[in-house]
Design an enzyme around this catalytic site. Sequence first.
Site, PDB file in Angstrom:
ATOM      1  N   ARG A  44       0.940  -1.182  -0.092  1.00 16.83           N
ATOM      2  CA  ARG A  44      -0.131   0.133   0.091  1.00 16.83           C
ATOM      3  C   ARG A  44       0.838   1.326  -0.001  1.00 16.83           C
ATOM      4  NH1 ARG A  44      -4.605   1.330   4.354  1.00 16.83           N
ATOM      5  NH2 ARG A  44      -5.948   2.733   3.077  1.00 16.83           N
ATOM      6  N   GLY A  63      -8.784   1.848  22.293  1.00 19.42           N
ATOM      7  CA  GLY A  63      -7.740   0.697  22.235  1.00 19.42           C
ATOM      8  C   GLY A  63      -7.628   0.058  20.857  1.00 19.42           C
ATOM      9  N   GLU A  83      -0.582  -1.719   9.102  1.00 19.76           N
ATOM     10  CA  GLU A  83       0.229  -0.362   8.943  1.00 19.76           C
ATOM     11  C   GLU A  83      -0.632   0.732   9.501  1.00 19.76           C
ATOM     12  OE1 GLU A  83       2.821   2.415   6.204  1.00 19.76           O
ATOM     13  OE2 GLU A  83       2.256   0.550   5.642  1.00 19.76           O
ATOM     14  N   ARG A  85      -3.315   0.384  11.676  1.00 20.97           N
ATOM     15  CA  ARG A  85      -3.368   0.476  13.163  1.00 20.97           C
ATOM     16  C   ARG A  85      -2.211   1.058  13.783  1.00 20.97           C
ATOM     17  NH1 ARG A  85      -4.515  -5.758  12.996  1.00 20.97           N
ATOM     18  NH2 ARG A  85      -4.304  -5.196  10.728  1.00 20.97           N
ATOM     19  N   GLU A 116      -3.773  -9.378   3.391  1.00 22.27           N
ATOM     20  CA  GLU A 116      -4.215  -8.504   4.121  1.00 22.27           C
ATOM     21  C   GLU A 116      -4.977  -7.325   3.573  1.00 22.27           C
ATOM     22  OE1 GLU A 116      -4.068  -6.389   8.550  1.00 22.27           O
ATOM     23  OE2 GLU A 116      -2.869  -5.788   6.764  1.00 22.27           O
ATOM     24  N   ASN A 117      -4.284  -6.645   2.646  1.00 28.19           N
ATOM     25  CA  ASN A 117      -4.927  -5.509   2.104  1.00 28.19           C
ATOM     26  C   ASN A 117      -5.971  -5.724   1.036  1.00 28.19           C
ATOM     27  OD1 ASN A 117      -3.357  -2.922   2.974  1.00 28.19           O
ATOM     28  ND2 ASN A 117      -1.861  -4.315   2.685  1.00 28.19           N
TER      29      ASN A 117
END
Length: 287
Positions: A44, A63, A83, A85, A116-117
């Site tokens: 990304r 949190g 990233e 987060r 994940e992305n």
Amino acid sequence: MTARPERGLGLGRGLAALIPQRPAGDGTHEIPLARIEPNPYQPRRRMQEPELRTLAASIAEHGVIQPILVTETLDGYRLVAGERRVRAAQLAGLERIPAVIRQLADREQLELALVENLQREDLDPIETAIAYRQLIDEFGFTHEALAARVGRARSTVANTLRLLDLAPAVQAALAATEISEGHARALGGLDPDQQGRVLPTVIDQGLSVRQTEEFVRRLREPRTMSPAQPARSALDPELERVEDDLRHALGTKVHLARTRRGGRIVIEYYSDEDLGRLYDRLIGGSA
């Protein structure tokens, strides 16, 4: 804020299945944000600042609900997935963040970040294409193996990779969502120099994908002379340049012919919708 579930996109074995597991009981750890280095294989390239600030506000209140994924290094940790987060936690003023720690090879780090992305639909088409190309060039994936790994059809992977052959201006417009992937593929039918010249017309006139495909088709058709159009002298490049400019600006065939007292311009259209578009372009009103 709650952790978003993985979407049912059929991405190979899924993100969880790709992560090498530690023995039972060795789960989430709180690690210092200051000791986390970026993932050099992060596919990304861009992050929306408003979305990042919204996530930071949620993290400040609730949190970090979903842990990030890191691998250990000599000096600390390298981020593999999460990233957004990490950046949002930094904006929220946190010093530590929950993390799952795994030992991962470079290839696995890129693969996990990509999957994940893709699952979160966070990558634009150009970022996806760059990640696919990196997996092929640096880690030896075949198109078939890559398609199976990310749960895409081989033709989809091949079409995505072709986006990297587009002119840089078209790639930038696609990444910035000024045009769609369909527009970009249509423009790919032209040579890179032509793509850059045609792109402003597609954006400024708000052409649909279908209109862009028709525009490109017309531009690629060989010039034909009508019976009433005299053969043009090879010594008249200026008239030819003006005709080309008009064709690109209007998105249709245009013929110029000189006469003894001036000349004429013939603009072709192929439907009532096409006529309305040309009218708006030329007059600035509605037919």
